[in-house]
Design a protein around this motif. Sequence first.
Motif, PDB file in Angstrom:
ATOM      1  N   GLU A   9      21.662  31.607  35.615  1.00 50.30           N
ATOM      2  CA  GLU A   9      22.073  31.087  34.444  1.00 50.30           C
ATOM      3  C   GLU A   9      21.981  32.024  33.256  1.00 50.30           C
ATOM      4  O   GLU A   9      22.689  31.939  32.298  1.00 50.30           O
ATOM      5  N   GLN A  10      20.941  32.913  33.176  1.00 51.98           N
ATOM      6  CA  GLN A  10      20.910  33.900  32.246  1.00 51.98           C
ATOM      7  C   GLN A  10      21.982  34.858  32.370  1.00 51.98           C
ATOM      8  O   GLN A  10      22.660  35.357  31.251  1.00 51.98           O
ATOM      9  N   THR A  11      22.504  35.031  33.601  1.00 50.10           N
ATOM     10  CA  THR A  11      23.411  36.202  33.659  1.00 50.10           C
ATOM     11  C   THR A  11      24.697  35.575  33.354  1.00 50.10           C
ATOM     12  O   THR A  11      25.672  36.193  32.746  1.00 50.10           O
ATOM     13  N   THR A  39      29.858  38.060  40.957  1.00 50.27           N
ATOM     14  CA  THR A  39      30.909  36.826  40.985  1.00 50.27           C
ATOM     15  C   THR A  39      30.283  35.969  39.881  1.00 50.27           C
ATOM     16  O   THR A  39      30.750  35.372  39.044  1.00 50.27           O
ATOM     17  N   THR A  40      28.832  35.730  39.810  1.00 45.62           N
ATOM     18  CA  THR A  40      28.167  34.843  38.827  1.00 45.62           C
ATOM     19  C   THR A  40      28.238  35.395  37.438  1.00 45.62           C
ATOM     20  O   THR A  40      28.591  34.635  36.404  1.00 45.62           O
ATOM     21  N   SER A  46      34.604  34.243  32.361  1.00 44.31           N
ATOM     22  CA  SER A  46      35.626  33.409  32.500  1.00 44.31           C
ATOM     23  C   SER A  46      35.403  32.297  31.346  1.00 44.31           C
ATOM     24  O   SER A  46      36.227  31.982  30.713  1.00 44.31           O
ATOM     25  N   ILE A  47      33.944  31.742  31.364  1.00 45.97           N
ATOM     26  CA  ILE A  47      33.600  30.788  30.246  1.00 45.97           C
ATOM     27  C   ILE A  47      34.093  31.439  29.022  1.00 45.97           C
ATOM     28  O   ILE A  47      34.391  30.990  28.050  1.00 45.97           O
ATOM     29  N   GLY A  48      33.487  32.590  29.039  1.00 42.03           N
ATOM     30  CA  GLY A  48      33.542  33.408  27.351  1.00 42.03           C
ATOM     31  C   GLY A  48      34.841  33.453  26.789  1.00 42.03           C
ATOM     32  O   GLY A  48      35.276  33.477  25.673  1.00 42.03           O
ATOM     33  N   VAL A  55      35.056  29.841  38.620  1.00 41.14           N
ATOM     34  CA  VAL A  55      35.104  30.965  39.407  1.00 41.14           C
ATOM     35  C   VAL A  55      34.446  30.960  40.584  1.00 41.14           C
ATOM     36  O   VAL A  55      33.220  30.790  40.668  1.00 41.14           O
ATOM     37  N   THR A  56      34.981  31.619  41.696  1.00 40.95           N
ATOM     38  CA  THR A  56      34.653  31.737  43.067  1.00 40.95           C
ATOM     39  C   THR A  56      34.748  32.966  43.432  1.00 40.95           C
ATOM     40  O   THR A  56      35.713  33.800  42.851  1.00 40.95           O
ATOM     41  N   SER A  57      34.268  33.410  44.506  1.00 34.05           N
ATOM     42  CA  SER A  57      34.372  34.703  45.207  1.00 34.05           C
ATOM     43  C   SER A  57      35.799  34.806  45.470  1.00 34.05           C
ATOM     44  O   SER A  57      36.492  34.146  46.363  1.00 34.05           O
TER      45      SER A  57
END
Length: 153
Positions: A9-11, A39-40, A46-48, A55-57
Motif C-alpha cells: 500500500e505504501q508503494t 507492477t505494484t 496509474s491511479i495518480g 493494473v496487472t503484469s
Amino acid sequence: MKIVTRSAEQTIALGEKLGALLGGGEIIAYTGDLGAGKTTMTRGISIGMGLGDEVTSPTFALVNEYHGAGKSLYHFDMYRITSSEDLETTGFYDYMDGNSVIAAEWSENIAEALETLGQDILQIDIKRVDDDTREINISWKMKGDEGLETLGD
Ligand SMILES: Nc1ncnc2c1ncn2[C@@H]1O[C@H](COP(=O)(O)OP(=O)(O)O)[C@@H](O)[C@H]1O
Ligand SMILES: [Mg+2]
C-alpha cells in the motif's frame, strides 16, 4: 532519492504521488527482481495519472495500455527483449508521444535504446529487503543531461 516502503500500500501511495507529477512524454525505467514491486508501483502511478487501479503484469501481453482523459500509460515487460529488433517489434517507438507515459519493467534489457532516445527518464530501482519492506531508489535523467548529450551528434 531513496525511499523505504513497508507495505504494498505504501508503494502504491508513492506511485500515486509520482503519477500525479507526470505530464506525459516521460519514460519510467524500472530495475529490480521478480516480486520487487514494479507492477505494484505502476498501479500507483496509474491511479495518480487518473487511469484507475486495474493494473496487472504485462508479462504475457508484453504491453498493457491504460487510457484516460488526454493521457495514456503504456506498461511494458522487457524481460524477453534481447535485441533492438525485438524492441522494435513491440511497437515501443510508436507509443512515445507527449501525452503518454511509458513504464518499462526489466529496463536493463533496453538500456542502449533508452540512452539514444534523448527523452526524460525516471529511473526506479526496487530492492526487496524482506517480505514487506522495499528500498526504492528514484533518479531523474532529464533530456539534455550531459550523459545523453555526449551520446548525441
Ligand atoms: N513494500 C512493498 N512494496 C511493493 N510490493 C510489496 C511490498 N511488500 C510486499 N509486497 C508484495 O510484493 C509483490 C510485488 O509484486 P509485483 O509488483 O508484481 O512485483 P514485480 O512487478 O517487480 O515482479 C506483491 O505481491 C506485493 O503485495
Ligand atoms: Mg511485474
